[in-house]
Design an enzyme around this catalytic site. Structure first.
Site, PDB file in Angstrom:
ATOM      1  N   CYS A   8       9.251  22.917  40.433  1.00 59.88           N
ATOM      2  CA  CYS A   8      10.040  22.724  41.654  1.00 59.88           C
ATOM      3  C   CYS A   8       9.088  22.804  42.847  1.00 59.88           C
ATOM      4  CB  CYS A   8      11.200  23.719  41.740  1.00 59.88           C
ATOM      5  SG  CYS A   8      10.730  25.457  41.839  1.00 59.88           S
ATOM      6  N   ASN A  11       8.561  27.376  43.346  1.00 52.45           N
ATOM      7  CA  ASN A  11       8.470  28.162  42.092  1.00 52.45           C
ATOM      8  C   ASN A  11       9.061  29.562  42.263  1.00 52.45           C
ATOM      9  OD1 ASN A  11       5.850  29.334  39.796  1.00 52.45           O
ATOM     10  ND2 ASN A  11       7.850  28.536  39.302  1.00 52.45           N
ATOM     11  N   CYS A  13      12.835  29.613  43.006  1.00 53.25           N
ATOM     12  CA  CYS A  13      14.290  29.464  42.776  1.00 53.25           C
ATOM     13  C   CYS A  13      14.581  28.689  41.485  1.00 53.25           C
ATOM     14  CB  CYS A  13      14.976  28.790  43.965  1.00 53.25           C
ATOM     15  SG  CYS A  13      14.906  29.775  45.491  1.00 53.25           S
ATOM     16  N   ARG A  14      14.419  27.356  41.528  1.00 53.12           N
ATOM     17  CA  ARG A  14      14.919  26.535  40.419  1.00 53.12           C
ATOM     18  C   ARG A  14      14.069  26.598  39.159  1.00 53.12           C
ATOM     19  NH1 ARG A  14      14.977  21.287  43.989  1.00 53.12           N
ATOM     20  NH2 ARG A  14      13.229  22.482  44.876  1.00 53.12           N
ATOM     21  N   SER A  15      12.747  26.397  39.272  1.00 56.94           N
ATOM     22  CA  SER A  15      11.950  26.297  38.036  1.00 56.94           C
ATOM     23  C   SER A  15      11.782  27.635  37.302  1.00 56.94           C
ATOM     24  CB  SER A  15      10.611  25.596  38.271  1.00 56.94           C
ATOM     25  OG  SER A  15       9.760  26.335  39.118  1.00 56.94           O
ATOM     26  N   ASP A 126      18.133  21.977  45.734  1.00 56.75           N
ATOM     27  CA  ASP A 126      17.377  23.108  46.282  1.00 56.75           C
ATOM     28  C   ASP A 126      18.354  24.085  46.952  1.00 56.75           C
ATOM     29  OD1 ASP A 126      15.782  24.813  47.714  1.00 56.75           O
ATOM     30  OD2 ASP A 126      14.619  23.240  48.717  1.00 56.75           O
TER      31      ASP A 126
HETATM   32  P1  4NP Z   1      12.440  26.195  44.798  1.00 59.72           P
HETATM   33  O1  4NP Z   1      13.149  26.536  46.201  1.00 59.72           O
HETATM   34  O2  4NP Z   1      11.608  24.942  45.017  1.00 59.72           O
HETATM   35  O3  4NP Z   1      13.588  25.944  43.883  1.00 59.72           O
HETATM   36  O4  4NP Z   1      11.596  27.384  44.417  1.00 59.72           O
HETATM   37  C1  4NP Z   1      12.439  26.659  47.385  1.00 59.72           C
HETATM   38  C2  4NP Z   1      11.706  27.805  47.632  1.00 59.72           C
HETATM   39  C3  4NP Z   1      11.018  27.946  48.822  1.00 59.72           C
HETATM   40  C4  4NP Z   1      11.066  26.936  49.764  1.00 59.72           C
HETATM   41  C5  4NP Z   1      11.796  25.788  49.518  1.00 59.72           C
HETATM   42  C6  4NP Z   1      12.490  25.651  48.312  1.00 59.72           C
HETATM   43  N1  4NP Z   1      10.382  27.093  50.995  1.00 59.72           N
HETATM   44  O5  4NP Z   1      10.479  26.191  51.847  1.00 59.72           O
HETATM   45  O6  4NP Z   1       9.687  28.123  51.205  1.00 59.72           O
END
Ligand code: 4NP
Length: 155
Positions: A8, A11, A13-15, A126
């Site tokens: 993702c 790294n 939240c989703r992955s 997201d």
């Molecule tokens: P992820 O979610 O890609 O599912 O881990 C996010 C985590 C952090 C951010 C964006 C999406 N960020 O902008 O910091």
């Protein structure tokens, strides 16, 4: 040994959720010694961090404990992993670009939800700027998609 990498952006939240949910299913199916799972982000924003507390709390409410530390996708991942599965088109495109820049040819690079039943090209959305309901919606999607992936891997 089959090796799976989820990708993702951050790294956190989703992955790492997909990693934890699939590992939970692998243990339940007795497949933890034949299928290995990891996750990473295309960005460097959260390197070394545990998953977001909202993701950890939501996962824990489903009996899944997340202890992954965030890392960034690297060119050598193309050599290490059999399946590299991105959460959305943007992170898929950025993964493709990184591997292309380094002359790497991953065995399978695609979207996680292509393994959902029925398959879809849709994103795992997201949840970072979302509510608790958005985190639960992500859990339900990841649960369904990793179930389809497990069925594919078990064939
Ligand atoms: P992820 O979610 O890609 O599912 O881990 C996010 C985590 C952090 C951010 C964006 C999406 N960020 O902008 O910091």
């Amino acid at each position: 040994m089959t090796k799976i990498l989820f990708v993702c952006l951050g790294n956190i939240c989703r992955s790492p959720l997909a990693e934890g949910v699939l590992r939970h299913k692998l243990v339940a199916a007795g497949l933890q010694d034949s299928i290995e799972v990891d996750s990473c982000g295309t960005s460097n924003y959260h390197i070394g961090d545990l998953p977001d507390p909202r993701t950890r709390n939501n996962a824990a409410s489903h009996g899944v404990i997340l202890t992954h530390r965030a890392r960034q996708l690297e060119p050598s991942d193309a050599d290490t992993f059999d399946y590299i599965l991105a959460m959305d088109e943007k992170n898929l495109a950025n993964s493709e670009a990184l591997f292309r820049q380094h002359g790497k040819k991953p065995k399978h690079l695609g979207l996680l939800r292509a393994f959902e039943e029925p398959p879809t090209q849709a994103a795992v959305p997201d949840p970072y700027y979302g509510s608790a309901e958005d985190f639960e919606a992500v859990y339900q999607i990841v649960d369904r998609a990793t179930e389809g992936l497990l069925r594919h891997l078990s064939k």
